[in-house]
Scaffold this active site. Structure first.
Site, short mmCIF file in Angstrom:
data_model
loop_
_atom_site.label_atom_id
_atom_site.label_comp_id
_atom_site.label_asym_id
_atom_site.label_seq_id
_atom_site.Cartn_x
_atom_site.Cartn_y
_atom_site.Cartn_z
N TYR A 192 -109.69 -49.11 -133.19
CA TYR A 192 -109.85 -50.34 -133.99
C TYR A 192 -110.91 -50.21 -134.91
O TYR A 192 -111.03 -50.26 -136.03
CB TYR A 192 -109.88 -51.59 -133.23
CG TYR A 192 -109.60 -52.72 -134.12
CD1 TYR A 192 -108.31 -53.38 -134.31
CD2 TYR A 192 -110.77 -53.49 -134.76
CE1 TYR A 192 -108.24 -54.68 -135.22
CE2 TYR A 192 -110.68 -54.61 -135.64
CZ TYR A 192 -109.40 -55.16 -135.89
OH TYR A 192 -109.25 -56.41 -136.76
N ASP B 88 -101.95 -61.09 -142.02
CA ASP B 88 -101.67 -61.28 -140.48
C ASP B 88 -102.22 -62.53 -140.02
O ASP B 88 -102.04 -62.81 -138.77
CB ASP B 88 -102.35 -59.92 -139.71
CG ASP B 88 -103.48 -59.59 -140.03
OD1 ASP B 88 -103.97 -59.89 -141.20
OD2 ASP B 88 -104.23 -58.68 -139.32
N HIS C 286 -110.55 -65.67 -142.53
CA HIS C 286 -110.21 -64.14 -143.22
C HIS C 286 -108.74 -64.59 -144.03
O HIS C 286 -107.77 -64.83 -143.32
CB HIS C 286 -109.99 -63.11 -142.23
CG HIS C 286 -109.75 -61.82 -142.49
ND1 HIS C 286 -109.75 -61.30 -143.85
CD2 HIS C 286 -109.23 -60.67 -141.95
CE1 HIS C 286 -109.22 -59.98 -144.06
NE2 HIS C 286 -108.91 -59.79 -142.70
N HIS D 204 -100.10 -51.08 -141.33
CA HIS D 204 -100.40 -50.66 -142.69
C HIS D 204 -101.30 -49.15 -142.62
O HIS D 204 -102.26 -49.00 -143.09
CB HIS D 204 -101.33 -51.45 -143.62
CG HIS D 204 -102.52 -52.15 -143.11
ND1 HIS D 204 -103.51 -51.52 -142.41
CD2 HIS D 204 -103.07 -53.44 -143.21
CE1 HIS D 204 -104.62 -52.16 -142.09
NE2 HIS D 204 -104.12 -53.34 -142.74
FE1 FEO Z 1 -107.95 -58.07 -141.94
FE2 FEO Z 1 -106.59 -58.86 -138.86
O1 FEO Z 1 -106.80 -58.54 -140.90
#
Ligand code: FEO
Length: 397
Positions: free
Chosen positions: A192, A82, A78, A24
């Site tokens: 990251y 993904d 979460h 994304h």
């Molecule tokens: Fe916020 Fe790796 O998903």
């Protein structure tokens, strides 16, 4: 990649996404992994799933350890897809009525993604769940980085399942931090943080305070992306504190795009002036650098100079793209300035400056614009702008 035993009766059963290059809007030149973990205890427990397209790899990994229908409990740390894309298919295999433990916001968000047909059980911060020899503890980490995010901790083994936190988009056949190239690992961890967690830096600092008060210790931190931390736990925690604090350094970035090389000449002159003043500088054209790599460099820089030609009375499109992305990531404690060449109207530098101001940059000089091609006088103005930034950066502690 097959399943991998990471501790007694705990297995990595995730998937490696070797070839993903865009996550994304974040460039993932080294691919990624989606980590899922299987705990064999009296109640067999799965923590998180993987992207839908990698379902086959994930279910095959579980099947190599146990029959998935024996799994009793799923924990969803979460909701982002993904980690949940495979959840509906997976639940249909193990039994739709099996419980999915998640945060309160997780229940809401999972329902909004996959409907109400599953048995979601919300847990609160600090809640515990006994699965046999182990007692799992849930730690709510709201907005790190989604409203539903939480951690799961096993006190007996001091293992933290940290969801997206401490992740890297880094595909590897190795599962532990000490098995991969250390420089590459920390480069990916920094990228990251810059691209996923930077806007929530205040919450990161608060979380570390909370973890300190809880006296939690870690033998292993298992994120949902990249490798598992064992050897470098102290170092990655220290770096997270450093990145979250966003203390500016004596480093500047000159970020630009160009149509006929005039804004490029300005960028190079500004960069050279900074260099002559002994300020570390990177000159980054958006024709060559991805926005997510620039953000990574910006995270510890003190100054940013953005150069845009004027195109159709406005900012050059790649610069708009970069500024939109950067503003959303809310970098703090930065000095800024804008510049650019133009033909007959010259709106872009001023518009760039306005965006930098809206993003809470301290503007060190009025936007510099030069018509068509910079002459010696124009280049002198660029040099002065570079020197002005250098003087400000030198005053940083
Ligand atoms: Fe916020 Fe790796 O998903």
């Amino acid at each position: 990649m097959g399943p991998f035993k990471i501790a007694d009766n705990i297995y990595w059963v995730g998937a490696v996404d070797w070839n993903i290059r865009d996550f994304h809007g974040y460039s993932t030149y080294e691919g990624s992994t989606y980590n899922a973990y299987l705990i064999l205890d009296e109640k067999i427990t799965l923590i998180d799933t993987v992207k839908d397209k990698l379902f086959d790899q994930f279910i095959s990994n579980i099947r190599q350890v146990i029959d998935p229908r024996k799994i009793d409990i799923v924990i969803s740390n979460h909701t982002e897809m993904d980690h949940t894309g495979s959840l509906p298919r997976f639940m249909h295999i193990i039994g739709k009525d099996k419980p999915i433990y998640c945060s309160k916001m997780g229940k809401k968000n999972l329902s909004l993604h996959f409907g109400d047909g599953f048995y979601y059980i919300p847990v609160a911060d600090g809640d515990k769940l006994t699965i046999g020899k182990r007692e799992l503890m849930f730690i709510e980490t709201r907005m790190l980085h989604w409203p539903d995010s939480m951690f799961t901790y096993i006190p007996e083994e001091k293992i933290l399942f940290s969801s997206d936190a401490f992740g890297e988009h880094y595909a590897t056949s190795r599962r532990f931090d000490h098995e991969v190239d250390e420089d590459e690992l920390f480069k990916q961890a920094k990228k990251y943080y810059a691209n996923i967690l930077l806007p929530y830096s205040n919450l990161v600092l608060k979380l570390f305070e909370k973890v300190k008060k809880l006296n939690l210790e870690f033998n292993m931190i298992c994120p949902d992306h990249g490798v598992i931390w064992t050897k470098h736990i102290g170092k990655i925690i220290d770096l997270y504190v450093k990145w979250a604090e966003q203390k500016p350094t004596k480093k500047a970035l000159v970020v630009y795009d160009t149509m006929w090389h005039s804004t490029e000449k300005m960028a190079e002159t500004i960069g050279e002036a900074l260099n002559k003043e002994d300020i570390e500088v990177k000159i980054m054209s958006l024709k060559s650098w991805h926005r997510s790599d620039i953000i990574t460099e910006l995270m510890d820089a003190g100054g940013l100079l953005v150069g845009s030609p004027t195109l159709n009375n406005s900012i050059f499109p790649t610069i708009s793209d970069f500024l939109t992305y950067m503003k959303g990531l809310r970098p703090k404690n930065k000095l800024g300035a804008a510049f650019g060449s133009y033909g007959w109207s010259g709106e872009a530098p001023k518009k760039v400056e306005e965006i930098l101001r809206e993003a809470n940059f301290e503007i060190i000089a009025p936007a510099l614009k030069i018509q068509y091609v910079p002459n010696s006088n124009g280049l002198k103005q660029c040099e002065d702008l570079g020197k002005q930034m250098a003087e400000k950066l030198k005053k940083l502690n």
